[in-house]
Design a protein around this motif. Structure first.
Motif, short mmCIF file in Angstrom:
data_model
loop_
_atom_site.label_atom_id
_atom_site.label_comp_id
_atom_site.label_asym_id
_atom_site.label_seq_id
_atom_site.Cartn_x
_atom_site.Cartn_y
_atom_site.Cartn_z
N ALA A 17 1.76 -0.88 -9.39
CA ALA A 17 3.16 -0.76 -9.93
C ALA A 17 4.15 -0.28 -8.74
N VAL A 18 3.01 0.87 -8.06
CA VAL A 18 4.29 2.03 -7.50
C VAL A 18 3.64 1.57 -5.26
N GLY A 19 2.73 0.38 -5.78
CA GLY A 19 1.87 0.30 -4.54
C GLY A 19 0.86 1.07 -3.55
N GLU A 20 0.22 1.62 -4.58
CA GLU A 20 -0.65 2.95 -4.04
C GLU A 20 -1.94 2.82 -4.10
N ARG A 21 -2.91 3.32 -3.61
CA ARG A 21 -4.54 3.23 -3.34
C ARG A 21 -4.32 3.70 -5.17
#
Length: 119
Positions: free
Chosen positions: A87-91
């Motif tokens: 959802a937050v675009g992080e690994r």
């Protein structure tokens, strides 16, 4: 700039004293922009998190009496790590490693009756 997680103790006058980070421990709680993009994100808030979203507007002070509830919040985020990361675009491994650092500090705080500061 990055967010740091530290353990603090209150002295007899109620002033807080930040403790040194023990050797071998990492104090990174993420990048500065994670205040809003990760910890204060709608995905984290939707899980019912109440502590970490504070970072979107200020530093987070978790008093010793609140550390057990804070640890439960970290467990909740870990249970939904893949969803939050997406959802937050992080690994997931990156968010997870910062959760590890925060949890490690919280466990150290609980052991000595201290609090947790993320700033």
């Amino acid at each position: 700039m990055t967010l740091a997680v530290d353990v603090f103790l209150r002295d007899a006058d109620g002033q807080w004293n930040v403790l040194d980070v023990p050797e071998g421990c990492n104090d990174s709680a993420g990048f500065e922009n994670w205040r809003e993009t990760v910890w204060g994100s709608p995905a984290v808030r939707a899980l019912g998190a109440t502590y970490l979203p504070v970072l979107a507007s200020s530093d987070l002070y978790v008093e010793a009496s609140d550390v057990p509830d804070f640890l439960r919040e970290l467990v909740l985020l870990r249970a939904h790590l893949d969803d939050v990361a997406a959802a937050v675009g992080e690994r997931p491994d990156l968010v997870g490693s910062r959760l590890d650092n925060i949890e490690s500090a919280a466990l150290r705080a609980r052991k000595i009756g201290g609090g947790v500061l993320i700033w």
